[in-house]
Design a protein around this motif. Structure first.
Motif, PDB file in Angstrom:
ATOM      1  N   SER A 278       0.824  -1.213   0.000  1.00 35.31           N
ATOM      2  CA  SER A 278       0.000   0.000   0.000  1.00 35.31           C
ATOM      3  C   SER A 278       0.857   1.261   0.000  1.00 35.31           C
ATOM      4  O   SER A 278       0.647   2.174  -0.806  1.00 35.31           O
ATOM      5  N   HIS A 279       1.838   1.336   0.912  1.00 42.15           N
ATOM      6  CA  HIS A 279       2.712   2.506   0.942  1.00 42.15           C
ATOM      7  C   HIS A 279       3.723   2.466  -0.198  1.00 42.15           C
ATOM      8  O   HIS A 279       4.235   3.506  -0.619  1.00 42.15           O
ATOM      9  N   TYR A 286      -3.098  -0.135  -7.858  1.00 39.28           N
ATOM     10  CA  TYR A 286      -1.840  -0.838  -8.085  1.00 39.28           C
ATOM     11  C   TYR A 286      -1.513  -1.855  -6.988  1.00 39.28           C
ATOM     12  O   TYR A 286      -0.592  -2.660  -7.143  1.00 39.28           O
ATOM     13  N   VAL A 287      -2.233  -1.792  -5.880  1.00 34.78           N
ATOM     14  CA  VAL A 287      -1.895  -2.631  -4.726  1.00 34.78           C
ATOM     15  C   VAL A 287      -2.019  -4.132  -5.003  1.00 34.78           C
ATOM     16  O   VAL A 287      -1.134  -4.908  -4.613  1.00 34.78           O
ATOM     17  N   CYS A 290       1.076  -5.293  -6.904  1.00 36.07           N
ATOM     18  CA  CYS A 290       2.258  -5.205  -6.049  1.00 36.07           C
ATOM     19  C   CYS A 290       2.263  -6.331  -5.013  1.00 36.07           C
ATOM     20  O   CYS A 290       3.315  -6.879  -4.673  1.00 36.07           O
ATOM     21  N   SER A 291       1.078  -6.686  -4.528  1.00 36.06           N
ATOM     22  CA  SER A 291       0.966  -7.792  -3.565  1.00 36.06           C
ATOM     23  C   SER A 291       1.432  -9.104  -4.196  1.00 36.06           C
ATOM     24  O   SER A 291       2.191  -9.876  -3.583  1.00 36.06           O
ATOM     25  N   LEU A 292       0.986  -9.357  -5.418  1.00 37.83           N
ATOM     26  CA  LEU A 292       1.385 -10.581  -6.107  1.00 37.83           C
ATOM     27  C   LEU A 292       2.883 -10.581  -6.393  1.00 37.83           C
ATOM     28  O   LEU A 292       3.550 -11.626  -6.285  1.00 37.83           O
ATOM     29  N   ALA A 293       3.422  -9.417  -6.749  1.00 33.74           N
ATOM     30  CA  ALA A 293       4.865  -9.329  -6.989  1.00 33.74           C
ATOM     31  C   ALA A 293       5.638  -9.663  -5.719  1.00 33.74           C
ATOM     32  O   ALA A 293       6.652 -10.370  -5.765  1.00 33.74           O
ATOM     33  N   GLY A 315      -6.527  10.197   6.480  1.00 32.80           N
ATOM     34  CA  GLY A 315      -5.149   9.804   6.213  1.00 32.80           C
ATOM     35  C   GLY A 315      -4.992   9.356   4.769  1.00 32.80           C
ATOM     36  O   GLY A 315      -5.503   9.983   3.835  1.00 32.80           O
ATOM     37  N   ASP A 316      -4.314   8.244   4.567  1.00 36.58           N
ATOM     38  CA  ASP A 316      -4.059   7.735   3.215  1.00 36.58           C
ATOM     39  C   ASP A 316      -5.174   6.852   2.678  1.00 36.58           C
ATOM     40  O   ASP A 316      -5.141   6.461   1.506  1.00 36.58           O
ATOM     41  N   ASP A 317      -6.152   6.524   3.508  1.00 38.81           N
ATOM     42  CA  ASP A 317      -7.164   5.551   3.104  1.00 38.81           C
ATOM     43  C   ASP A 317      -7.929   5.917   1.828  1.00 38.81           C
ATOM     44  O   ASP A 317      -8.175   5.046   0.986  1.00 38.81           O
ATOM     45  N   PRO A 318      -8.333   7.174   1.607  1.00 37.37           N
ATOM     46  CA  PRO A 318      -9.105   7.473   0.396  1.00 37.37           C
ATOM     47  C   PRO A 318      -8.376   7.137  -0.906  1.00 37.37           C
ATOM     48  O   PRO A 318      -9.017   6.816  -1.905  1.00 37.37           O
ATOM     49  N   LYS A 319      -7.048   7.193  -0.903  1.00 34.34           N
ATOM     50  CA  LYS A 319      -6.324   6.957  -2.154  1.00 34.34           C
ATOM     51  C   LYS A 319      -5.700   5.572  -2.267  1.00 34.34           C
ATOM     52  O   LYS A 319      -5.492   5.075  -3.373  1.00 34.34           O
ATOM     53  N   GLN A 320      -5.395   4.909  -1.129  1.00 33.62           N
ATOM     54  CA  GLN A 320      -4.669   3.650  -1.258  1.00 33.62           C
ATOM     55  C   GLN A 320      -5.293   2.454  -0.545  1.00 33.62           C
ATOM     56  O   GLN A 320      -4.787   1.334  -0.662  1.00 33.62           O
ATOM     57  N   ALA A 321      -6.399   2.632   0.151  1.00 35.47           N
ATOM     58  CA  ALA A 321      -7.039   1.509   0.830  1.00 35.47           C
ATOM     59  C   ALA A 321      -7.890   0.695  -0.145  1.00 35.47           C
ATOM     60  O   ALA A 321      -8.609   1.246  -0.977  1.00 35.47           O
ATOM     61  N   LEU A 322      -7.817  -0.623  -0.012  1.00 35.70           N
ATOM     62  CA  LEU A 322      -8.658  -1.515  -0.811  1.00 35.70           C
ATOM     63  C   LEU A 322     -10.011  -1.689  -0.138  1.00 35.70           C
ATOM     64  O   LEU A 322     -10.117  -1.682   1.088  1.00 35.70           O
ATOM     65  N   THR A 323     -11.045  -1.861  -0.930  1.00 31.70           N
ATOM     66  CA  THR A 323     -12.329  -2.261  -0.360  1.00 31.70           C
ATOM     67  C   THR A 323     -12.199  -3.703   0.114  1.00 31.70           C
ATOM     68  O   THR A 323     -11.325  -4.450  -0.365  1.00 31.70           O
TER      69      THR A 323
END
Length: 350
Positions: A278-279, A286-287, A290-293, A315-323
Motif C-alpha cells: 500500500s505505501h 496498483y496494490v 504489487c501484492s502478487l509481486a 489519512g491515506d485511506d481514500p487513495k490507497q485503501a482496498l475495499t
C-alpha cells in the motif's frame, strides 16, 4: 551463541556463564525461542580461552561463533529455527496477512469496527489501525489516543490481534498497557536507535511481535537487518522485516517499490519478510499487482490498507485503501501464488 543441553539453563548456570563472559568484556543475553532458550554472547566472541571455558561446562552443548554485524538476525544463527506465531498462523507455513485502516477516525469508530469484521472475513489474520500518525506537515491530523480504545475494541469483537505504530516511548507504554499484539515501527523511526532499544527492553519478557519497516532513502540491506538486531538483542526474537517502498520515488508511484529486496533479506537473515504494498505504490489500483509481486519474490506476508468505504476514510485511506471485496480477491490470488511457489498447487490455497 551458546546452546545448552537442556531447554533452559538454571539461574546458577546463567550466573556462571555471565561471570565467564564478563571477564572478557562481553555480556550474556538469553533469547527465548519456541522450543528452547539460547544464550547470545554480546561482544567480541573470538577469544579462544573464553570459548574453551564455556565449552568445558557440563551443561553446554556447543558454542557457535558468527562473525557478523547482526549475530542474532544472521540466517546462520540458531534463531533460524525460531517460529513466530500470531493470529493462528505460523509465519512461513502459510501466507500471513495484516489489513485495516491507515488511520482510525476517532469520530467515526463504526467504520473501523465494520472494516475489522470485513478484513477478517476476507482472510486477514491481524487488524492494523493507525492510532498515532507521523506526518510531514505539522498541521495534518496526527492521530488521537482515543483511537487506541477503538483498536482494542475491534480486537475484542473480531478475536483478531491488532497492529499499531508507535513513535516514542509514551506511545510504546500506552500500546503495551492496552494489550496491542504487534508494534509497528515506521520508516521514519526505523533507524531511531534509542526507540529500538526501548522497544527491545519493553517486550523482552513478552510475546509481542514487532513489524519493522525499512528506512526511507534506499536504506541498505545490512542496515535494515542490523536495526532489527537492536530489538532482538534484548531477548524477544519475534520480529518481521517490512519493505514498504523507498525513496527516491518512481513516477506514478508513491515510493519506489522495493519488494524485490525480499530474496536479498532472506539470503542474510532468517526473519520473515512481510511486504507493505500500500505505501509502496500509494494507489489502490496498483496494490493487488504489487501484492502478487511481493509473494512472487518470496514474501511471507502482506500488510495491506483496507477500509469499508475508502472515500470516507482519513489519512491515506481514500487513495490507497482496498475495499474488502478487492482485499478478499487479492488475498485469494496471493495465497494461490504462495502455494504455487512452494509446489503445493492451486487448490491448496483456496
Amino acid at each position: 551463541m551458546i546452546l545448552p543441553k537442556s531447554h533452559r539453563l538454571t539461574d546458577p548456570q546463567v550466573a556462571e556463564l555471565t561471570a565467564i563472559v564478563s571477564e572478557f568484556g562481553c555480556n550474556l543475553q538469553p533469547i527465548i525461542g519456541a522450543v528452547r532458550t539460547i544464550y547470545a554472547i554480546l561482544g567480541d566472541e573470538r577469544d579462544e580461552l573464553m570459548i574453551n571455558r564455556i565449552e568445558g561446562l557440563s551443561y553446554v552443548d556447543r558454542v557457535d561463533r558468527i562473525q557478523s554485524g547482526f549475530k542474532l538476525m544472521d540466517r546462520r544463527s540458531d534463531l533460524a529455527t525460531h517460529e513466530i506465531k500470531l493470529g493462528g498462523v505460523t509465519l512461513g507455513k502459510e501466507l500471513f496477512v495484516i489489513a485495516g485502516h491507515c488511520t482510525i477516525d476517532p469520530k467515526n469508530p463504526n467504520y473501523f469496527y465494520e472494516t475489522a469484521a470485513a478484513v477478517k472475513e476476507a482472510g486477514a489474520h491481524v487488524v492494523r489501525g493507525g492510532v498515532w500518525k507521523p506526518r510531514t506537515n505539522p498541521y495534518s491530523f496526527q492521530g488521537d489516543v482515543k483511537s487506541l480504545d477503538i483498536l482494542m475494541e475491534a480486537s475484542q469483537r473480531t478475536g483478531l490481534p491488532v497492529d499499531a505504530e508507535v513513535m516514542d516511548e509514551e506511545h510504546l507504554k500506552m500500546a503495551l498497557d492496552a494489550g496491542v499484539h504487534m508494534l509497528q515501527i515506521g520508516a521514519r523511526n526505523a533507524l531511531n536507535y534509542s526507540l529500538l532499544r526501548a522497544i527491545g527492553k519493553a517486550i523482552a519478557e513478552r510475546d509481542t511481535v514487532v513489524l519493522l519497516k525499512r528506512s526511507i532513502h534506499m536504506g541498505p540491506i545490512d542496515e535494515f537487518i542490523a536495526a532489527a538486531e537492536y530489538i532482538v538483542s534484548f531477548g524477544n526474537p519475534n520480529i518481521l522485516l517490512c519493505p514498504r517502498g523507498t525513496k527516491p520515488g518512481l513516477d506514478g508511484y508513491r515510493n519506489h517499490p522495493d519488494e524485490s529486496i525480499t530474496p536479498l533479506l532472506k539470503e542474510k537473515s532468517w526473519a520473515p519478510v512481510v511486504v507493505d504494498p500500500s505505501h509502496s505504490v500509494g494507489k489502490a489500483a496498483y496494490v493487488p499487482a504489487c501484492s502478487l509481486a511481493a509473494v512472487a519474490y518470496g514474501a511471507d506476508g502482506l500488510c495491506i490498507e483496507s477500509h469499508i468505504d475508502p472515500a470516507k476514510g482519513i489519512g491515506d485511506d481514500p487513495k490507497q485503501a482496498l475495499t474488502p471485496a478487492v482485499l478478499a480477491e487479492t488475498i485469494q490470488q496471493s495465497k494461490q501464488l504462495w502455494s504455487l511457489r512452494r509446489g503445493e498447487g492451486i487448490t491448496a490455497a483456496v
